[in-house]
Design a protein around this motif. Structure first.
Motif, PDB file in Angstrom:
ATOM      1  N   ALA A 181       0.823  -1.209   0.000  1.00 18.58           N
ATOM      2  CA  ALA A 181       0.000   0.000   0.000  1.00 18.58           C
ATOM      3  C   ALA A 181       0.859   1.261   0.000  1.00 18.58           C
ATOM      4  O   ALA A 181       0.480   2.284  -0.586  1.00 18.58           O
ATOM      5  CB  ALA A 181      -0.936   0.001   1.207  1.00 18.58           C
ATOM      6  N   LEU A 182       2.016   1.197   0.671  1.00 15.83           N
ATOM      7  CA  LEU A 182       2.876   2.370   0.760  1.00 15.83           C
ATOM      8  C   LEU A 182       3.775   2.532  -0.457  1.00 15.83           C
ATOM      9  O   LEU A 182       4.316   3.618  -0.687  1.00 15.83           O
ATOM     10  CB  LEU A 182       3.756   2.282   2.018  1.00 15.83           C
ATOM     11  N   SER A 183       3.951   1.461  -1.222  1.00 17.64           N
ATOM     12  CA  SER A 183       4.897   1.497  -2.333  1.00 17.64           C
ATOM     13  C   SER A 183       4.398   2.399  -3.457  1.00 17.64           C
ATOM     14  O   SER A 183       3.242   2.318  -3.873  1.00 17.64           O
ATOM     15  CB  SER A 183       5.126   0.081  -2.880  1.00 17.64           C
ATOM     16  N   CYS A 184       5.284   3.264  -3.919  1.00 18.03           N
ATOM     17  CA  CYS A 184       5.000   4.112  -5.066  1.00 18.03           C
ATOM     18  C   CYS A 184       6.329   4.566  -5.650  1.00 18.03           C
ATOM     19  O   CYS A 184       7.365   4.518  -4.973  1.00 18.03           O
ATOM     20  CB  CYS A 184       4.135   5.313  -4.677  1.00 18.03           C
ATOM     21  N   VAL A 185       6.299   4.982  -6.907  1.00 18.36           N
ATOM     22  CA  VAL A 185       7.520   5.399  -7.577  1.00 18.36           C
ATOM     23  C   VAL A 185       7.930   6.780  -7.057  1.00 18.36           C
ATOM     24  O   VAL A 185       7.160   7.734  -7.135  1.00 18.36           O
ATOM     25  CB  VAL A 185       7.311   5.464  -9.105  1.00 18.36           C
ATOM     26  N   GLY A 186       9.130   6.860  -6.518  1.00 17.24           N
ATOM     27  CA  GLY A 186       9.592   8.116  -5.944  1.00 17.24           C
ATOM     28  C   GLY A 186       9.525   8.134  -4.431  1.00 17.24           C
ATOM     29  O   GLY A 186       9.664   9.189  -3.816  1.00 17.24           O
ATOM     30  N   GLY A 187       9.326   6.969  -3.839  1.00 19.98           N
ATOM     31  CA  GLY A 187       9.272   6.863  -2.383  1.00 19.98           C
ATOM     32  C   GLY A 187      10.430   6.043  -1.847  1.00 19.98           C
ATOM     33  O   GLY A 187      10.989   5.197  -2.546  1.00 19.98           O
ATOM     34  N   CYS A 188      10.787   6.290  -0.612  1.00 19.62           N
ATOM     35  CA  CYS A 188      11.832   5.505   0.058  1.00 19.62           C
ATOM     36  C   CYS A 188      11.388   5.293   1.495  1.00 19.62           C
ATOM     37  O   CYS A 188      12.006   5.780   2.441  1.00 19.62           O
ATOM     38  CB  CYS A 188      13.181   6.205  -0.006  1.00 19.62           C
ATOM     39  N   GLN A 189      10.272   4.573   1.631  1.00 14.76           N
ATOM     40  CA  GLN A 189       9.703   4.322   2.951  1.00 14.76           C
ATOM     41  C   GLN A 189      10.047   2.899   3.370  1.00 14.76           C
ATOM     42  O   GLN A 189       9.600   1.943   2.740  1.00 14.76           O
ATOM     43  CB  GLN A 189       8.185   4.532   2.921  1.00 14.76           C
ATOM     44  N   VAL A 190      10.833   2.782   4.398  1.00 12.30           N
ATOM     45  CA  VAL A 190      11.264   1.472   4.878  1.00 12.30           C
ATOM     46  C   VAL A 190      10.426   1.103   6.090  1.00 12.30           C
ATOM     47  O   VAL A 190      10.504   1.763   7.133  1.00 12.30           O
ATOM     48  CB  VAL A 190      12.762   1.486   5.244  1.00 12.30           C
ATOM     49  N   ALA A 191       9.611   0.079   5.938  1.00 12.08           N
ATOM     50  CA  ALA A 191       8.771  -0.390   7.042  1.00 12.08           C
ATOM     51  C   ALA A 191       9.537  -1.422   7.865  1.00 12.08           C
ATOM     52  O   ALA A 191      10.208  -2.295   7.318  1.00 12.08           O
ATOM     53  CB  ALA A 191       7.479  -0.998   6.504  1.00 12.08           C
ATOM     54  N   VAL A 192       9.436  -1.310   9.176  1.00 14.59           N
ATOM     55  CA  VAL A 192      10.105  -2.246  10.079  1.00 14.59           C
ATOM     56  C   VAL A 192       9.057  -2.832  11.016  1.00 14.59           C
ATOM     57  O   VAL A 192       8.306  -2.089  11.649  1.00 14.59           O
ATOM     58  CB  VAL A 192      11.213  -1.542  10.893  1.00 14.59           C
ATOM     59  N   ASN A 193       8.993  -4.165  11.066  1.00 12.95           N
ATOM     60  CA  ASN A 193       7.965  -4.803  11.893  1.00 12.95           C
ATOM     61  C   ASN A 193       8.302  -4.705  13.379  1.00 12.95           C
ATOM     62  O   ASN A 193       9.376  -4.252  13.773  1.00 12.95           O
ATOM     63  CB  ASN A 193       7.748  -6.260  11.468  1.00 12.95           C
ATOM     64  N   GLN A 194       7.373  -5.147  14.202  1.00 10.11           N
ATOM     65  CA  GLN A 194       7.504  -4.981  15.647  1.00 10.11           C
ATOM     66  C   GLN A 194       8.718  -5.703  16.219  1.00 10.11           C
ATOM     67  O   GLN A 194       9.381  -5.197  17.131  1.00 10.11           O
ATOM     68  CB  GLN A 194       6.228  -5.460  16.341  1.00 10.11           C
ATOM     69  N   ASP A 195       9.020  -6.894  15.673  1.00  9.22           N
ATOM     70  CA  ASP A 195      10.149  -7.658  16.200  1.00  9.22           C
ATOM     71  C   ASP A 195      11.463  -6.901  16.024  1.00  9.22           C
ATOM     72  O   ASP A 195      12.274  -6.804  16.963  1.00  9.22           O
ATOM     73  CB  ASP A 195      10.239  -9.024  15.498  1.00  9.22           C
ATOM     74  N   TRP A 196      11.675  -6.355  14.833  1.00 11.50           N
ATOM     75  CA  TRP A 196      12.929  -5.668  14.560  1.00 11.50           C
ATOM     76  C   TRP A 196      12.979  -4.296  15.209  1.00 11.50           C
ATOM     77  O   TRP A 196      14.059  -3.803  15.565  1.00 11.50           O
ATOM     78  CB  TRP A 196      13.171  -5.593  13.057  1.00 11.50           C
ATOM     79  N   VAL A 197      11.840  -3.656  15.372  1.00 10.38           N
ATOM     80  CA  VAL A 197      11.813  -2.393  16.117  1.00 10.38           C
ATOM     81  C   VAL A 197      12.217  -2.639  17.558  1.00 10.38           C
ATOM     82  O   VAL A 197      12.961  -1.850  18.161  1.00 10.38           O
ATOM     83  CB  VAL A 197      10.412  -1.744  16.050  1.00 10.38           C
ATOM     84  N   LEU A 198      11.745  -3.754  18.126  1.00 10.14           N
ATOM     85  CA  LEU A 198      12.125  -4.088  19.498  1.00 10.14           C
ATOM     86  C   LEU A 198      13.624  -4.371  19.599  1.00 10.14           C
ATOM     87  O   LEU A 198      14.284  -3.947  20.558  1.00 10.14           O
ATOM     88  CB  LEU A 198      11.327  -5.313  19.968  1.00 10.14           C
ATOM     89  N   ILE A 199      14.175  -5.074  18.589  1.00  7.18           N
ATOM     90  CA  ILE A 199      15.618  -5.335  18.576  1.00  7.18           C
ATOM     91  C   ILE A 199      16.390  -4.023  18.471  1.00  7.18           C
ATOM     92  O   ILE A 199      17.396  -3.813  19.167  1.00  7.18           O
ATOM     93  CB  ILE A 199      15.981  -6.282  17.410  1.00  7.18           C
ATOM     94  N   ASP A 200      15.913  -3.124  17.603  1.00  6.88           N
ATOM     95  CA  ASP A 200      16.554  -1.810  17.480  1.00  6.88           C
ATOM     96  C   ASP A 200      16.536  -1.067  18.809  1.00  6.88           C
ATOM     97  O   ASP A 200      17.517  -0.418  19.198  1.00  6.88           O
ATOM     98  CB  ASP A 200      15.838  -0.969  16.417  1.00  6.88           C
ATOM     99  N   PHE A 201      15.401  -1.154  19.482  1.00  9.77           N
ATOM    100  CA  PHE A 201      15.284  -0.478  20.777  1.00  9.77           C
ATOM    101  C   PHE A 201      16.279  -1.051  21.779  1.00  9.77           C
ATOM    102  O   PHE A 201      16.934  -0.305  22.513  1.00  9.77           O
ATOM    103  CB  PHE A 201      13.861  -0.620  21.315  1.00  9.77           C
TER     104      PHE A 201
END
Length: 342
Positions: free
Chosen positions: A182-202
């Motif tokens: 849904a977020l994908s479009c030409v000219g975008g650079c939106q990187v989605a990160v799921n809950q598991d990896w957000v928790l690891i980042d935290f």
């Protein structure tokens, strides 16, 4: 009856491309201000950290385990200013990504890798300072140049491996395929990160930060005790070894305070981004795009702040800057010039 008012045309990143992202247009004045602010931060990160690296690597008096860690930290911040900030500046102001999908992945990978590398460097520096303040006489035999080299290697290898695995294997958006589509479009650079990896980042942010807070708390407690001891024994006759120990302890405490300010600045810069990431991951990505951009740029500006902190607190860095900018480092034997560290 036909309406007398026409709707403003929607601007697209690529006008003649199907599936192009919608472009959020700023006024010319706002664009100039944003490019000035973001461009200044990028240039400051580039040239400020280049001065730090040149100072430490050129002047032999600065060749110490701690300063090598500082130079490596400056390298990470320099790379943020070179590979991340300029492209993020265009993305933030134009609200479009014009550099291709492959470079978007590389840009995101560099963003995380270099910022995590900065965090790891700061954590190792806090360990170095703790040893230096608590046991200043034995410190030179504990934290040697080879030990510093191992710390630097870990600070680079682990973040690069982690970011490469996360972004080049696609595990960051597992289970979020519908949202990504849904977020994908030409000219975008939106990187989605799921809950598991957000928790690891935290956790990757929280654990080193907790270590730094604990160590610097102990450092300042020990520093206070040392200052009281020196004050109470100041009127007594000291032996040469005790006098030397007091001078070394004072120097190490001063360095610890300066690097403590660096750590505090890092934490303040990173907290908004970490909080925003947690909110987005666990509350359905509700944060407006401009809030996300503000949080990103607060973290980016941290890469430009460290040289300013060094310039404010370190006389040797200010002298090194004068020598570099005046071109005196091009002369023979300039590497042996005294910078008066004491």
């Amino acid at each position: 009856m036909a309406s007398n008012f026409s709707q403003p045309a929607v601007q697209l990143c690529y006008e003649n491309v199907n599936g192009s992202c919608i472009k959020v247009a700023y006024s010319p004045g706002s664009r100039v201000i944003l490019y000035t602010v973001f461009g200044f931060g990028s240039l400051l990160a580039l040239f400020g950290n280049l001065l730090v690296m040149t100072s430490v690597l050129h002047f032999k008096q600065l060749h110490s385990p701690t300063n090598f860690l500082l130079a490596s930290l400056a390298c990470a911040d320099f790379l943020v200013g070179m590979t991340v900030m300029p492209f993020s500046m265009v993305r933030s102001v134009e609200s479009c990504w014009y550099f291709g999908a492959q470079f978007c992945t590389f840009h995101s990978c560099c963003d995380i890798a270099f910022c995590l590398s900065s965090l790891f460097h700061l954590c190792f520096i806090s360990i170095d300072r703790y040893i230096a303040v608590t046991d200043p006489l034995v410190y030179p035999t504990k934290f040697t140049v080879p030990v510093s080299g191992v710390c630097i290697s870990i600070s680079w290898v682990l973040p690069v491996l982690y970011s490469g695995v996360v972004f080049y294997t696609g595990v960051n958006d597992d289970g979020m395929e519908d949202l990504v589509s849904a977020l994908s479009c030409v000219g975008g650079c939106q990187v989605a990160v799921n809950q598991d990896w957000v928790l690891i980042d935290f956790l990757l942010f929280f654990i080193p930060t907790l270590v730094m807070v604990i160590l610097y708390s102990k450092i300042f407690l020990v520093a206070k005790q040392q200052a009281i001891k020196i004050e109470t024994t100041g009127s007594k006759t000291e032996s040469s070894s005790e006098s030397y120990k007091a001078r070394v302890a004072k120097r190490e405490r001063k360095a610890a305070k300066t690097l403590g300010v660096t750590v505090i600045a890092f934490m303040i810069s990173w907290l908004p981004y970490i909080i925003d990431s947690l909110i987005d991951a666990y509350m359905g990505f509700i944060t407006p795009a401009y809030i996300y951009e503000i949080c990103c740029w607060i973290t980016y500006y941290n890469s430009a702040m460290n040289p300013l902190i060094y310039a404010f607190f370190y006389p040797w860095f200010r002298k090194a800057i004068k020598l570099i900018l005046s071109g005196k480092i091009l002369k023979n034997s300039s590497s042996t010039i005294s910078l008066s560290l004491e």
